[in-house]
Design a protein around this motif. Structure first.
Motif, mmCIF file in Angstrom:
data_model
loop_
_atom_site.group_PDB
_atom_site.id
_atom_site.type_symbol
_atom_site.label_atom_id
_atom_site.label_comp_id
_atom_site.label_asym_id
_atom_site.label_seq_id
_atom_site.Cartn_x
_atom_site.Cartn_y
_atom_site.Cartn_z
ATOM 1 N N UNK A 220 7.574 -14.513 4.230
ATOM 2 C CA UNK A 220 6.700 -14.153 3.112
ATOM 3 C C UNK A 220 5.296 -13.857 3.604
ATOM 4 N N UNK A 221 4.768 -14.706 4.481
ATOM 5 C CA UNK A 221 3.405 -14.520 4.988
ATOM 6 C C UNK A 221 3.291 -13.195 5.738
ATOM 7 N N UNK A 222 4.254 -12.916 6.628
ATOM 8 C CA UNK A 222 4.179 -11.703 7.438
ATOM 9 C C UNK A 222 4.281 -10.447 6.585
ATOM 10 N N UNK A 223 5.263 -10.413 5.670
ATOM 11 C CA UNK A 223 5.466 -9.219 4.850
ATOM 12 C C UNK A 223 4.306 -9.007 3.897
ATOM 13 N N UNK A 224 3.867 -10.065 3.223
ATOM 14 C CA UNK A 224 2.783 -9.911 2.248
ATOM 15 C C UNK A 224 1.455 -9.594 2.928
ATOM 16 N N UNK A 225 1.240 -10.109 4.118
ATOM 17 C CA UNK A 225 0.009 -9.777 4.842
ATOM 18 C C UNK A 225 -0.036 -8.292 5.170
ATOM 19 N N UNK A 226 1.118 -7.715 5.539
ATOM 20 C CA UNK A 226 1.178 -6.278 5.805
ATOM 21 C C UNK A 226 0.911 -5.471 4.537
ATOM 22 N N UNK A 227 1.447 -5.964 3.409
ATOM 23 C CA UNK A 227 1.196 -5.284 2.131
ATOM 24 C C UNK A 227 -0.292 -5.308 1.801
ATOM 25 N N UNK A 228 -0.906 -6.469 1.965
ATOM 26 C CA UNK A 228 -2.336 -6.593 1.668
ATOM 27 C C UNK A 228 -3.160 -5.670 2.550
ATOM 28 N N UNK A 229 -2.799 -5.567 3.811
ATOM 29 C CA UNK A 229 -3.529 -4.685 4.721
ATOM 30 C C UNK A 229 -3.383 -3.232 4.297
ATOM 31 N N UNK A 230 -2.178 -2.861 3.864
ATOM 32 C CA UNK A 230 -1.919 -1.472 3.510
ATOM 33 C C UNK A 230 -2.672 -1.023 2.265
ATOM 34 N N UNK A 231 -2.897 -1.964 1.321
ATOM 35 C CA UNK A 231 -3.530 -1.567 0.056
ATOM 36 C C UNK A 231 -4.974 -2.037 -0.051
ATOM 37 N N UNK A 232 -5.497 -2.617 1.020
ATOM 38 C CA UNK A 232 -6.828 -3.216 0.957
ATOM 39 C C UNK A 232 -7.901 -2.233 0.488
ATOM 40 N N UNK A 233 -7.855 -0.997 0.976
ATOM 41 C CA UNK A 233 -8.881 -0.026 0.620
ATOM 42 C C UNK A 233 -8.599 0.691 -0.692
ATOM 43 N N UNK A 234 -7.316 0.945 -0.986
ATOM 44 C CA UNK A 234 -6.965 1.710 -2.185
ATOM 45 C C UNK A 234 -6.805 0.848 -3.430
#
Length: 210
Positions: free
Chosen positions: A22-36
């Motif tokens: 959960x931590x790894x997948x959600x961290x990647x999601x957060x990184x991907x949408x951080x700017x948008x």
């Protein structure tokens, strides 16, 4: 001694595998949408924080079990049905949980239900991404409880459970072992319409529901 070590290893695997996934997948999601989408990133990071704290709590519980001379301490503090809503919330915003009716279960069966759902959600997070997921827990026959976890996206998982290996306690094998330890059964595989389904039936030894 060997059985005890395997039991503890199974518990540790389920705790660490789920929360780190959960931590790894959600961290990647957060990184991907951080700017948008900063709001989504913030919500996703909140899930990451919750997963980390829950993992630490469960790890501390397992350390307590190692120090305890009896199994009562484990069963008394182990996660169960009351913890399923938090588990579903922590796995992501697209998990729907239904517990109807709320069954009365022995502590060991409650732990098995929780761990089977936890492992199934781990596989959803790992293999099905942001797919919708439904978790249903129901009493369909006297003295038995059924678990169903279904996602609506094709999952990159084997179409049937692999043969049991000595000491195996990972993924689908681990779920099947937990069901078997309770005298139950578990099946898993892709659906004809797409998606993946995990279904388990566990005898609970009690004929009433609360």
């Amino acid at each position: 001694m060997t059985d005890e070590r395997l039991r503890i290893a199974r518990e540790l695997h389920d705790v660490v595998a789920h929360h780190l996934t959960v931590i790894a997948v959600r961290a990647e999601v957060a990184r991907a949408v951080a700017s948008s989408n900063p709001q989504e990133a913030e919500q996703t990071l909140a899930l990451v924080g919750t997963a980390g704290r829950t993992a630490l709590t469960e790890m501390r519980r397992m350390l307590g079990v190692l120090r305890s001379p009896t199994d009562e301490a484990e069963l008394g503090s182990a996660p169960g049905l009351a913890d399923l809503p938090a588990l579903a919330d922590g796995a992501g915003p697209r998990v729907q949980l239904s517990v109807d009716p709320h069954p009365l279960l022995p502590p060991g069966v409650e732990l098995a239900v929780y761990r089977i759902v936890q492992e199934a959600l781990t596989n959803v997070v790992k293999h099905a991404g942001s797919a919708d997921c439904r978790v249903n827990l129901s009493r369909t026959a006297p003295g038995a409880v059924e678990i169903e976890v279904v996602n609506d996206a094709p999952a990159r998982l084997p179409s049937r459970l692999p043969p049991r290996r000595p000491g195996g306690g990972h993924g689908l094998i681990g779920m099947r072992e937990r069901a078997a330890m309770c005298g139950g059964t578990l099946s898993a595989g892709p659906l004809a319409t797409g998606g993946f389904r995990v279904h388990a039936r566990l005898p609970c030894g009690l004929g009433t529901a609360r």
